[in-house]
Motif scaffolding. Sequence first.
Motif, PDB file in Angstrom:
ATOM      1  N   LEU A  54       8.955  33.658  64.185  1.00 46.51           N
ATOM      2  CA  LEU A  54       8.954  33.063  65.289  1.00 46.51           C
ATOM      3  C   LEU A  54       7.894  31.966  66.116  1.00 46.51           C
ATOM      4  CD1 LEU A  54      10.667  30.190  66.396  1.00 46.51           C
ATOM      5  CD2 LEU A  54      11.438  31.762  67.968  1.00 46.51           C
ATOM      6  N   ILE A  55       6.925  31.936  65.949  1.00 50.36           N
ATOM      7  CA  ILE A  55       5.997  31.211  66.538  1.00 50.36           C
ATOM      8  C   ILE A  55       6.067  29.923  67.360  1.00 50.36           C
ATOM      9  CG2 ILE A  55       3.409  30.757  65.970  1.00 50.36           C
ATOM     10  CD1 ILE A  55       4.252  31.369  62.956  1.00 50.36           C
ATOM     11  N   GLU A  56       5.296  30.796  69.128  1.00 51.80           N
ATOM     12  CA  GLU A  56       6.291  29.605  69.850  1.00 51.80           C
ATOM     13  C   GLU A  56       5.093  29.256  70.428  1.00 51.80           C
ATOM     14  OE1 GLU A  56       9.826  30.002  72.455  1.00 51.80           O
ATOM     15  OE2 GLU A  56       8.524  30.293  73.508  1.00 51.80           O
ATOM     16  N   ASP A  57       4.342  28.397  70.226  1.00 55.48           N
ATOM     17  CA  ASP A  57       3.120  27.969  71.224  1.00 55.48           C
ATOM     18  C   ASP A  57       2.673  26.510  71.580  1.00 55.48           C
ATOM     19  OD1 ASP A  57       0.869  28.142  72.729  1.00 55.48           O
ATOM     20  OD2 ASP A  57       0.371  30.180  71.834  1.00 55.48           O
ATOM     21  N   VAL A  58       1.769  26.200  72.750  1.00 48.60           N
ATOM     22  CA  VAL A  58       1.847  23.972  72.429  1.00 48.60           C
ATOM     23  C   VAL A  58       0.920  23.557  70.958  1.00 48.60           C
ATOM     24  CG1 VAL A  58       1.032  24.728  75.293  1.00 48.60           C
ATOM     25  CG2 VAL A  58      -0.861  25.411  73.404  1.00 48.60           C
ATOM     26  N   PRO A  59       1.183  22.114  71.160  1.00 48.56           N
ATOM     27  CA  PRO A  59       0.370  22.386  69.972  1.00 48.56           C
ATOM     28  C   PRO A  59      -0.353  21.727  69.571  1.00 48.56           C
ATOM     29  CG  PRO A  59       2.065  20.886  71.037  1.00 48.56           C
ATOM     30  CD  PRO A  59       2.044  21.524  71.927  1.00 48.56           C
ATOM     31  N   GLY A  60      -0.717  22.206  68.271  1.00 44.17           N
ATOM     32  CA  GLY A  60      -2.836  22.597  68.073  1.00 44.17           C
ATOM     33  C   GLY A  60      -3.371  23.981  68.094  1.00 44.17           C
ATOM     34  N   VAL A  61      -2.476  25.279  68.107  1.00 44.42           N
ATOM     35  CA  VAL A  61      -3.231  26.171  68.397  1.00 44.42           C
ATOM     36  C   VAL A  61      -3.217  26.751  66.904  1.00 44.42           C
ATOM     37  CG1 VAL A  61      -2.776  26.772  70.843  1.00 44.42           C
ATOM     38  CG2 VAL A  61      -1.141  27.197  69.127  1.00 44.42           C
ATOM     39  N   GLY A  62      -2.612  26.685  65.964  1.00 43.10           N
ATOM     40  CA  GLY A  62      -2.889  27.073  64.807  1.00 43.10           C
ATOM     41  C   GLY A  62      -1.323  27.423  64.210  1.00 43.10           C
ATOM     42  N   LYS A  63      -0.536  27.407  64.275  1.00 41.47           N
ATOM     43  CA  LYS A  63       1.095  27.367  63.975  1.00 41.47           C
ATOM     44  C   LYS A  63       1.723  27.297  62.583  1.00 41.47           C
ATOM     45  CE  LYS A  63       3.426  25.762  66.860  1.00 41.47           C
ATOM     46  NZ  LYS A  63       2.729  24.867  68.137  1.00 41.47           N
ATOM     47  N   THR A  64       1.279  26.051  62.433  1.00 36.50           N
ATOM     48  CA  THR A  64       1.468  26.205  60.892  1.00 36.50           C
ATOM     49  C   THR A  64       0.671  26.452  60.448  1.00 36.50           C
ATOM     50  OG1 THR A  64       2.501  24.035  61.724  1.00 36.50           O
ATOM     51  CG2 THR A  64       2.672  24.124  59.915  1.00 36.50           C
ATOM     52  N   LYS A  65      -0.369  26.765  60.510  1.00 33.27           N
ATOM     53  CA  LYS A  65      -1.690  27.252  59.797  1.00 33.27           C
ATOM     54  C   LYS A  65      -1.493  28.303  59.204  1.00 33.27           C
ATOM     55  CE  LYS A  65      -5.329  24.270  59.920  1.00 33.27           C
ATOM     56  NZ  LYS A  65      -5.460  23.144  58.778  1.00 33.27           N
ATOM     57  N   LEU A  66      -1.067  28.894  60.386  1.00 27.27           N
ATOM     58  CA  LEU A  66      -0.880  30.740  60.099  1.00 27.27           C
ATOM     59  C   LEU A  66       0.495  30.804  59.204  1.00 27.27           C
ATOM     60  CD1 LEU A  66      -1.111  33.857  60.817  1.00 27.27           C
ATOM     61  CD2 LEU A  66      -0.042  33.431  62.679  1.00 27.27           C
ATOM     62  N   ALA A  67       0.976  29.678  59.488  1.00 24.09           N
ATOM     63  CA  ALA A  67       2.622  29.783  57.884  1.00 24.09           C
ATOM     64  C   ALA A  67       1.880  29.511  57.057  1.00 24.09           C
ATOM     65  CB  ALA A  67       3.290  29.579  58.042  1.00 24.09           C
ATOM     66  N   LYS A  68       0.977  28.150  56.804  1.00 27.77           N
ATOM     67  CA  LYS A  68       1.025  27.835  55.787  1.00 27.77           C
ATOM     68  C   LYS A  68      -0.038  29.049  54.613  1.00 27.77           C
ATOM     69  CE  LYS A  68       1.235  23.023  56.216  1.00 27.77           C
ATOM     70  NZ  LYS A  68       1.097  21.335  55.980  1.00 27.77           N
ATOM     71  N   ALA A  69      -0.711  29.213  55.699  1.00 22.69           N
ATOM     72  CA  ALA A  69      -2.093  30.720  54.913  1.00 22.69           C
ATOM     73  C   ALA A  69      -1.162  31.388  54.651  1.00 22.69           C
ATOM     74  CB  ALA A  69      -2.984  31.137  55.894  1.00 22.69           C
ATOM     75  N   LEU A  70      -0.015  32.913  55.378  1.00 23.47           N
ATOM     76  CA  LEU A  70       0.227  33.829  54.973  1.00 23.47           C
ATOM     77  C   LEU A  70       0.900  33.587  53.482  1.00 23.47           C
ATOM     78  CD1 LEU A  70       2.078  36.646  54.546  1.00 23.47           C
ATOM     79  CD2 LEU A  70       3.205  35.878  56.365  1.00 23.47           C
ATOM     80  N   ALA A  71       2.100  31.829  54.037  1.00 27.13           N
ATOM     81  CA  ALA A  71       2.688  31.692  52.313  1.00 27.13           C
ATOM     82  C   ALA A  71       1.949  32.060  51.340  1.00 27.13           C
ATOM     83  CB  ALA A  71       3.486  30.016  52.549  1.00 27.13           C
ATOM     84  N   ARG A  72       0.702  30.921  51.014  1.00 29.84           N
ATOM     85  CA  ARG A  72      -0.459  30.775  50.216  1.00 29.84           C
ATOM     86  C   ARG A  72      -1.080  31.551  49.687  1.00 29.84           C
ATOM     87  NH1 ARG A  72      -3.582  24.586  50.213  1.00 29.84           N
ATOM     88  NH2 ARG A  72      -1.350  23.600  51.091  1.00 29.84           N
TER      89      ARG A  72
END
Length: 350
Positions: A54-72
């Motif tokens: 679970l990645i919790e933080d304010v918008p725009g700090v790269g939460k989704t990018k980290l998840a996508k980078a690990l997946a890719r």
Amino acid sequence: MTQQTWDEVGGLLPHDEFRAASEAIVANIEQVIEGKTATVRLALAVLLAEGHLLIEDVPGVGKTKLAKALARSIDCTVRRIQFTPDLLPSDVTGVSVYNQETHDFEFRPGAVFANLVVGDEINRASPKTQSALLECMEERQVTVDGVTYQLQTPFMVIATQNPIEMEGTYPLPEAQRDRFTARIAMGYPDAGAELAMLDGHGATDPLHDLRPVSDANIVRQLIATVRQVHVADAVKQYAIDLVTATREAPDLRLGASPRATLQLLRTARAVAALEGRDYVLPDDLQALAVPVLAHRIIPTADAQLARRTTDAIVSELVHRLALPHDRQRSPYDTRPATGNGRAPYEPRRP
């Protein structure tokens, strides 16, 4: 639908191959995520511990990018779910649809039928939809219309969420939070990392050019190797003492569950393996106490009025709890033995 069940993993990897494979994944993710090595390694540790992040933080700090980078970075099946208030449970798990040609119902799998499931802004969906993930996260299976379907291995849910004080968000139920192995926060990058981000991300998105450096079979072998990491009895007892301290703390009205103890130990095994060790130290448990335990506990009303965060409460418990004075020697430890037959160990205070 013939699939490999979640408990069927590959063979063990030699130390050099394990290190090379894990470092390749970390380096690949860091092409996208600047200056967050510790966060990236923890995300990989959760994957190898067969957990969920679970990645919790304010918008725009790269939460989704980290998840996508690990997946890719891993050549396996990936599905992304954008959680919204109108999302239905069947959108997540799948639904049985009547086929007029065969005059029978056929099952159409939902987004959870993938190796890595990226749930974006999970706390924007209703609790009814959030609960659709409970069975698959814990039991690695999905039951629809009385039929149970096994999920593939590896299987990991990487969810992002904004702080619950923000508009249009629902707090995750306790049962949902408890199924996430660890909660991390990205935080703002330092000046140097943000400058490098402007240079590297200014014209193009490096996520588009990211190529896999591993596959599902290698990840299964990494998981099998992590399972063999040795945990001494004294370290197991220390893990129990950590979790028990949360249940007895006067500032908490809900402590960590037995599931938390198990996942704390599994994640410590993965962290030890990533650091090149085949045994767990109490230091590993100390370092993981906040990300693994803090999101599972609930402070009392007085603690909330005093603005005491769960992270601060767990940190204090870790600081007060005495470390084990000795550690049983790992059968895999190749270092010279001391006079008492145990491996040398110098505890590091938090």
